[in-house]
Motif scaffolding. Sequence first.
Motif, PDB file in Angstrom:
ATOM      1  N   UNK A   1      -2.814   5.226  -8.378  1.00 20.65           N
ATOM      2  CA  UNK A   1      -3.927   5.873  -7.689  1.00 20.65           C
ATOM      3  C   UNK A   1      -5.202   5.622  -8.474  1.00 20.65           C
ATOM      4  N   UNK A   2      -6.332   5.719  -7.808  1.00 24.48           N
ATOM      5  CA  UNK A   2      -7.615   5.763  -8.516  1.00 24.48           C
ATOM      6  C   UNK A   2      -8.076   7.213  -8.543  1.00 24.48           C
ATOM      7  N   UNK A   3      -8.830   7.553  -9.537  1.00 23.07           N
ATOM      8  CA  UNK A   3      -9.390   8.903  -9.596  1.00 23.07           C
ATOM      9  C   UNK A   3     -10.497   9.071  -8.567  1.00 23.07           C
ATOM     10  N   UNK A   4     -11.196   7.970  -8.274  1.00 25.16           N
ATOM     11  CA  UNK A   4     -12.336   8.030  -7.357  1.00 25.16           C
ATOM     12  C   UNK A   4     -12.423   6.734  -6.570  1.00 25.16           C
ATOM     13  N   UNK A   5     -12.557   6.875  -5.251  1.00 19.30           N
ATOM     14  CA  UNK A   5     -12.726   5.697  -4.400  1.00 19.30           C
ATOM     15  C   UNK A   5     -14.000   5.867  -3.579  1.00 19.30           C
ATOM     16  N   UNK A   6     -14.844   4.827  -3.595  1.00 19.55           N
ATOM     17  CA  UNK A   6     -16.135   4.857  -2.912  1.00 19.55           C
ATOM     18  C   UNK A   6     -16.145   3.987  -1.655  1.00 19.55           C
ATOM     19  N   UNK A   7     -16.866   4.449  -0.653  1.00 17.45           N
ATOM     20  CA  UNK A   7     -17.407   3.536   0.347  1.00 17.45           C
ATOM     21  C   UNK A   7     -18.645   2.917  -0.290  1.00 17.45           C
ATOM     22  N   UNK A   8     -18.599   1.598  -0.502  1.00 15.14           N
ATOM     23  CA  UNK A   8     -19.575   0.932  -1.362  1.00 15.14           C
ATOM     24  C   UNK A   8     -20.926   0.714  -0.687  1.00 15.14           C
TER      25      UNK A   8
END
Length: 323
Positions: A134-141
């Motif tokens: 998992x990632x700690x944080x995922x962005x819509x870039x």
Amino acid sequence: MKELYFAAKNRYDNGMEFERCGRSGVLLPKVSLGFWHNFGSVDPYERSREITHYAFDHGITHFDLANNYGPVYGSAEETMGRLMDEDFRPYRDELFISSKAGYDMWPGPYGNWGSRKYLMASLDQSLKRMKIDYVDLFYSHRYDPETPLEETLQALVDIVRQGKALYVGISNWPLEPLKFGYDYLKAHDVPLLIYQGRLNMLDRKPQETGITDFCAEKGIGFIAFSPLAQGLLTDRYLNGIPTDSRMAKEKFLKSSMLTPELLAKLKHYNEVAQSRNETLAEMALAWILHQKAVTSVLIGASSTSQLEKNLKCVTAAPFDEAL
């Protein structure tokens, strides 16, 4: 045989300060390490390894990546995966790893922008490259004006519910879509943790457009990228354009940008920095950390000595007047 890495025992007593990210349980280091440059397949792995060791040993727990960081695309995440295998697996729960999708990644209609298909496929690929669950944080870039915002935002919601990201963020969206995104995510019980935007002393668009005010009002964190304006806010260009510089190579910076007016402004900033016993780069980073709503500043590094110098911004004096 490669020497085993053991993180410094005093890594949380080594000068780093942490800031609460909006109204959340997350504490981010005031300085975060960005993998945009210097961590791709074209860069020496051992140098990348040395920089990340130094960063973590000095309290930088947040590593910021994106699917197409490199060059080549994906190779910065592959470097992160190798670092996880060789060094950082025992420290995974201390790390805050972020990635993003939104810009060009692979050919065809589903390798770009903000569709559900692209975001979900991209994150699956990113997790494989970084060798994490998992990632700690995922962005819509970036904001996609063609895809319905509900589709992009629901993909973020579902990514959290699938356990592939703990938090979600938005990067480079205009204010009105940001407001819509905040409301949508809140209504679906996946709060917007943070906004990532370009902010530096030469480019204050997030402040001028009301984004930092909105983040402060709603309890959204803000993390600044490009804090040194691609090197303009260093001593690099105070006496012209060095032959080995990005500007000389017309890489990210055009020589036409260095107008007499900009050069005069840079020299003024440098004089202010000297009066504070700081370099221009140190002051530029410190200025960001003292701005409203800012949680952390993203810096790149091509050496541990550069990282060491830039970390001085954490304890820099406040600003008595606006620059």
